[in-house]
Design a protein around this motif. Structure first.
Motif, PDB file in Angstrom:
ATOM      1  N   ALA A   1      63.635  -7.005 -44.170  1.00 49.03           N
ATOM      2  CA  ALA A   1      63.661  -5.553 -44.375  1.00 49.03           C
ATOM      3  C   ALA A   1      65.078  -5.017 -44.313  1.00 49.03           C
ATOM      4  CB  ALA A   1      62.800  -4.860 -43.314  1.00 49.03           C
ATOM      5  N   VAL A   2      65.256  -3.849 -44.924  1.00 48.08           N
ATOM      6  CA  VAL A   2      66.529  -3.126 -44.859  1.00 48.08           C
ATOM      7  C   VAL A   2      66.243  -1.679 -44.476  1.00 48.08           C
ATOM      8  CG1 VAL A   2      67.752  -4.572 -46.511  1.00 48.08           C
ATOM      9  CG2 VAL A   2      66.444  -2.612 -47.337  1.00 48.08           C
ATOM     10  N   TRP A   3      67.288  -0.989 -44.044  1.00 50.84           N
ATOM     11  CA  TRP A   3      67.171   0.414 -43.650  1.00 50.84           C
ATOM     12  C   TRP A   3      67.023   1.288 -44.887  1.00 50.84           C
ATOM     13  CZ3 TRP A   3      71.432   4.342 -42.614  1.00 50.84           C
ATOM     14  CH2 TRP A   3      70.935   5.457 -41.923  1.00 50.84           C
ATOM     15  N   CYS A   4      66.150   2.277 -44.811  1.00 49.11           N
ATOM     16  CA  CYS A   4      65.919   3.169 -45.946  1.00 49.11           C
ATOM     17  C   CYS A   4      66.681   4.473 -45.803  1.00 49.11           C
ATOM     18  CB  CYS A   4      64.427   3.444 -46.107  1.00 49.11           C
ATOM     19  SG  CYS A   4      63.632   4.074 -44.622  1.00 49.11           S
ATOM     20  N   GLY A   5      67.526   4.583 -44.810  1.00 51.81           N
ATOM     21  CA  GLY A   5      68.276   5.814 -44.614  1.00 51.81           C
ATOM     22  C   GLY A   5      67.496   6.804 -43.765  1.00 51.81           C
ATOM     23  N   PRO A   6      68.155   7.892 -43.338  1.00 52.38           N
ATOM     24  CA  PRO A   6      67.501   8.880 -42.462  1.00 52.38           C
ATOM     25  C   PRO A   6      66.598   9.820 -43.239  1.00 52.38           C
ATOM     26  CG  PRO A   6      69.749   9.564 -42.921  1.00 52.38           C
ATOM     27  CD  PRO A   6      69.576   8.223 -43.587  1.00 52.38           C
ATOM     28  N   GLN A   7      65.513   9.295 -43.767  1.00 53.94           N
ATOM     29  CA  GLN A   7      64.629  10.083 -44.623  1.00 53.94           C
ATOM     30  C   GLN A   7      63.306  10.390 -43.924  1.00 53.94           C
ATOM     31  OE1 GLN A   7      64.623   8.935 -48.933  1.00 53.94           O
ATOM     32  NE2 GLN A   7      65.547   7.051 -48.200  1.00 53.94           N
ATOM     33  N   PRO A   8      62.834  11.634 -44.018  1.00 51.82           N
ATOM     34  CA  PRO A   8      61.504  11.943 -43.481  1.00 51.82           C
ATOM     35  C   PRO A   8      60.431  11.263 -44.323  1.00 51.82           C
ATOM     36  CG  PRO A   8      62.337  13.805 -44.745  1.00 51.82           C
ATOM     37  CD  PRO A   8      63.461  12.804 -44.663  1.00 51.82           C
ATOM     38  N   ASN A   9      59.236  11.213 -43.790  1.00 54.47           N
ATOM     39  CA  ASN A   9      58.152  10.533 -44.497  1.00 54.47           C
ATOM     40  C   ASN A   9      57.839  11.163 -45.843  1.00 54.47           C
ATOM     41  OD1 ASN A   9      57.502   8.318 -42.859  1.00 54.47           O
ATOM     42  ND2 ASN A   9      56.412   9.634 -41.414  1.00 54.47           N
ATOM     43  N   SER A  10      58.040  12.463 -45.987  1.00 54.85           N
ATOM     44  CA  SER A  10      57.784  13.098 -47.282  1.00 54.85           C
ATOM     45  C   SER A  10      58.683  12.496 -48.355  1.00 54.85           C
ATOM     46  CB  SER A  10      58.019  14.608 -47.186  1.00 54.85           C
ATOM     47  OG  SER A  10      59.362  14.895 -46.777  1.00 54.85           O
TER      48      SER A  10
ATOM     49  N   ASP B   1      56.082   5.755 -43.002  1.00 57.28           N
ATOM     50  CA  ASP B   1      56.437   4.943 -41.835  1.00 57.28           C
ATOM     51  C   ASP B   1      55.964   5.652 -40.568  1.00 57.28           C
ATOM     52  OD1 ASP B   1      57.571   3.425 -39.852  1.00 57.28           O
ATOM     53  OD2 ASP B   1      59.541   3.292 -40.785  1.00 57.28           O
ATOM     54  N   GLU B   2      54.999   5.052 -39.886  1.00 55.93           N
ATOM     55  CA  GLU B   2      54.450   5.653 -38.661  1.00 55.93           C
ATOM     56  C   GLU B   2      55.488   5.735 -37.545  1.00 55.93           C
ATOM     57  OE1 GLU B   2      51.356   6.775 -38.106  1.00 55.93           O
ATOM     58  OE2 GLU B   2      50.197   6.033 -39.823  1.00 55.93           O
ATOM     59  N   ASP B   3      56.479   4.871 -37.566  1.00 62.17           N
ATOM     60  CA  ASP B   3      57.488   4.826 -36.505  1.00 62.17           C
ATOM     61  C   ASP B   3      58.818   5.425 -36.966  1.00 62.17           C
ATOM     62  OD1 ASP B   3      55.728   3.430 -34.762  1.00 62.17           O
ATOM     63  OD2 ASP B   3      56.188   1.566 -35.819  1.00 62.17           O
ATOM     64  N   ASN B   4      58.745   6.404 -37.825  1.00 62.18           N
ATOM     65  CA  ASN B   4      59.942   6.987 -38.418  1.00 62.18           C
ATOM     66  C   ASN B   4      60.515   8.075 -37.509  1.00 62.18           C
ATOM     67  OD1 ASN B   4      61.938   8.005 -40.046  1.00 62.18           O
ATOM     68  ND2 ASN B   4      60.573   8.665 -41.695  1.00 62.18           N
ATOM     69  N   ARG B   5      61.614   7.777 -36.848  1.00 62.96           N
ATOM     70  CA  ARG B   5      62.204   8.762 -35.940  1.00 62.96           C
ATOM     71  C   ARG B   5      62.917   9.875 -36.710  1.00 62.96           C
ATOM     72  NH1 ARG B   5      67.696   7.910 -34.314  1.00 62.96           N
ATOM     73  NH2 ARG B   5      68.688   6.121 -35.302  1.00 62.96           N
ATOM     74  N   TYR B   6      63.040   9.712 -38.017  1.00 61.61           N
ATOM     75  CA  TYR B   6      63.642  10.749 -38.852  1.00 61.61           C
ATOM     76  C   TYR B   6      62.603  11.678 -39.468  1.00 61.61           C
ATOM     77  CZ  TYR B   6      67.471   7.388 -38.551  1.00 61.61           C
ATOM     78  OH  TYR B   6      68.422   6.518 -38.080  1.00 61.61           O
ATOM     79  N   ASP B   7      61.331  11.428 -39.160  1.00 58.73           N
ATOM     80  CA  ASP B   7      60.285  12.260 -39.764  1.00 58.73           C
ATOM     81  C   ASP B   7      60.403  13.685 -39.249  1.00 58.73           C
ATOM     82  OD1 ASP B   7      58.187  12.770 -41.429  1.00 58.73           O
ATOM     83  OD2 ASP B   7      56.646  12.215 -39.975  1.00 58.73           O
ATOM     84  N   ARG B   8      60.187  14.652 -40.125  1.00 59.59           N
ATOM     85  CA  ARG B   8      60.384  16.041 -39.736  1.00 59.59           C
ATOM     86  C   ARG B   8      59.628  16.959 -40.676  1.00 59.59           C
ATOM     87  NH1 ARG B   8      66.330  15.769 -42.356  1.00 59.59           N
ATOM     88  NH2 ARG B   8      65.804  16.604 -44.408  1.00 59.59           N
ATOM     89  N   LEU B   9      59.434  18.164 -40.210  1.00 63.35           N
ATOM     90  CA  LEU B   9      58.940  19.257 -41.040  1.00 63.35           C
ATOM     91  C   LEU B   9      60.009  20.349 -41.069  1.00 63.35           C
ATOM     92  CD1 LEU B   9      55.193  19.629 -39.967  1.00 63.35           C
ATOM     93  CD2 LEU B   9      56.132  18.449 -41.949  1.00 63.35           C
ATOM     94  N   VAL B  10      59.916  21.203 -42.053  1.00 66.19           N
ATOM     95  CA  VAL B  10      60.907  22.263 -42.228  1.00 66.19           C
ATOM     96  C   VAL B  10      60.249  23.621 -42.012  1.00 66.19           C
ATOM     97  CG1 VAL B  10      62.472  23.388 -43.867  1.00 66.19           C
ATOM     98  CG2 VAL B  10      62.281  20.897 -43.820  1.00 66.19           C
ATOM     99  N   VAL B  11      60.933  24.476 -41.243  1.00 72.87           N
ATOM    100  CA  VAL B  11      60.523  25.876 -41.085  1.00 72.87           C
ATOM    101  C   VAL B  11      61.681  26.734 -41.576  1.00 72.87           C
ATOM    102  CG1 VAL B  11      59.922  27.721 -39.480  1.00 72.87           C
ATOM    103  CG2 VAL B  11      59.030  25.405 -39.114  1.00 72.87           C
TER     104      VAL B  11
END
Length: 500
Positions: free
Chosen positions: A312-321, A331-341
């Protein structure tokens, strides 16, 4: 999905396969592509062809003539490496198995898995033959992805004469599925996009699709500005040679496999590497990256691997969207996952200009984006509150005090604080109510082992989004319980901020 990709007119049977490209302008092979060119649907004589007919003969016959992808790369300069191509069954039995890069031997942290020479790496500098033209095109008219997709489509038309034939054949074989066997929602049907109802990702998909359409309308720019490249292709100008649907599928394929190289010129930053994704898996918690070194692109592993394990390789700091939109996975373990307000000061407020000045002084805008990261919902809500308190100030004397003070603190009464928190809680409740299913519904769906792969990945995405929103709602309600007087009613807010 049928695999008559990228071709706007039927090809001779000898060409009905995945194609590769011939050597680039400099007579050296253009750098290779890293992910799969998506199969495209054609509604002509080609559209009746199945994957098997497009690949023409059996895989054994093909590989006897050309060798598999890795053998072709070795033949064209790939030095000995520590990886092998393995495969696993696809969800759809009508499709070829999915191939992936695995360790050919036990690997330790810091081992070089492979080093692909630049002659097997495709970049705009090579494709267009001129760094200045490459930068001009991508600065003023087209994205790197559009230019690479256009090149790939023309190369595919060359059939076996293309230098890249074995590589493009592999891309079509993968069908852009990656190791989770799911395509980007950019290629989903309208009914399949409904799996994302309630999620802002659905809107993002539609906006991206519209952006691709605009890129298509600019394709002829490449033809006229980079004629030195396209003179080698005896075909019509792009928009006459390829339909929009073909271009969109090629664009999405390149988007799913392109590698972002660091510390290189702009014309080389987007690269297609034959042993890269989707043959390499993407992970959010991985640190390994494909890196440009002298005359090559190499992969140094960040963890030990046993022989046969997928690399595997890193996919960058991308949210799941973005992971779903670009690569078709979540990715269930994605620490970069986020929502926007998105919060905005009310422009009808008589004190709008003063509030805008205070906001700017504290690093905020009149329309401010806040990111809510998974697991950090409380911190995110706390980050929003000073901005919202500023929006709720109504007394001119209080506003004068805020203007003369330093920092983002705005004094508000308990009733004003309650009004603000109720607005925030209502906002999160409305977002949760916008989904057609509940968290419980999602959990039940995911237990079904026969769930459609696209519905599964969409359900995983909306489930994770709902968990973030639910956590934000609970945090906000908890803040309301902490108010000194629980019986106080919220103050009227004639100019409350907008939340989107």
């Amino acid at each position: 999905m049928e695999l008559c990709p990228l071709l706007d007119t039927p090809l001779p049977s000898s060409h009905r396969r995945l194609l590769r490209s011939k050597p680039s302008i400099s007579a050296r092979p253009i750098s290779g592509f890293s992910n799969s060119l998506r199969p495209t649907r054609r509604r002509n004589a080609c559209s009746a062809s199945s994957f098997d007919t497009l690949v023409a003969r059996s895989r054994k016959e093909e590989e006897a003539e050309f060798g598999d992808l890795k053998a072709w790369m070795h033949k064209n300069g790939l030095p000995p490496c520590k990886v092998v191509l393995e495969e696993k069954a696809s969800h759809d039995k009508n499709h070829w198995p999915i191939r992936y890069v695995a360790a050919s031997e036990d690997l330790e942290v810091g081992d070089v898995a492979f080093s692909a020479p630049d002659s097997l790496v495709v970049t705009l500098e090579r494709v267009l033959g001129n760094e200045t033209v490459a930068e001009l095109l991508t600065t003023n008219k087209l994205s790197e992805l559009a230019c690479l997709a256009l090149y790939l489509m023309y190369e595919k038309k060359q059939g076996k004469k293309s230098f890249w034939y074995p590589y493009i054949r592999e891309l079509d074989r993968q069908r852009g599925r990656g190791q989770l066997a799911v395509e980007s929602p950019l290629l989903w049907s309208e009914a399949e996009l409904d799996y994302l109802s309630g999620s802002s990702t659905k809107k993002e998909v539609l906006e991206r699709a519209e952006g691709i359409k605009k890129e298509y309308n600019e394709l002829d720019t490449v033809w006229f500005m980079a004629g030195s490249l396209f003179q080698q292709y005896p075909y019509d100008i792009p928009t006459e040679a390829f339909s929009f649907e073909i271009f969109k599928q090629a664009f999405v394929a390149v988007q799913s496999c392109v590698v972002h190289l660091q510390n290189v010129s702009l014309a080389r930053r987007f690269a297609l590497v034959p042993l890269g994704p989707p043959l390499l898996a993407y992970r959010s918690n991985c640190k390994a990256m494909l890196t440009a070194v002298d005359g090559a692109v190499e992969l140094v592993v960040d963890r030990p691997y046993k022989a046969g394990e997928s690399i595997a390789v890193w996919c960058g700091p991308q949210p799941n969207s973005k992971l779903l939109l670009n690569y078709g996975f979540v990715d269930e373990d994605n620490r970069y996952d986020r929502l926007v307000v998105e919060a905005a000061l009310n422009t009808e407020d008589p004190q709008y200009q003063d509030k805008r000045m205070v906001a700017q002084r504290n690093g905020r805008l009149s329309i401010q984006t806040f990111y809510i990261y998974a697991g950090k919902e409380k911190e995110a809500v706390l980050d929003m509150l000073p901005y919202l308190r500023l929006s709720y100030v109504t007394d001119p004397s209080v506003m004068l005090s805020v203007l003369s003070s330093q920092g983002p603190v705005c004094p508000v009464s308990p009733c004003m604080e309650r009004a603000m928190l109720e607005q925030v809680a209502g906002y999160f409740e409305r977002r949760l109510a916008g989904y057609p299913t509940t968290l419980s519904d999602d959990e039940s769906l995911l237990v079904d082992g026969d769930l459609n792969p696209k519905k599964r990945v969409a359900t995983r995405l909306v489930r994770l989004e709902k968990k973030i929103l639910q956590s934000c709602l609970e945090v906000t309600i908890d803040f309301m319980y902490q108010l000194p007087d629980h019986s106080v009613s919220p103050c009227p807010a004639p100019y409350e901020p907008f939340l989107r």
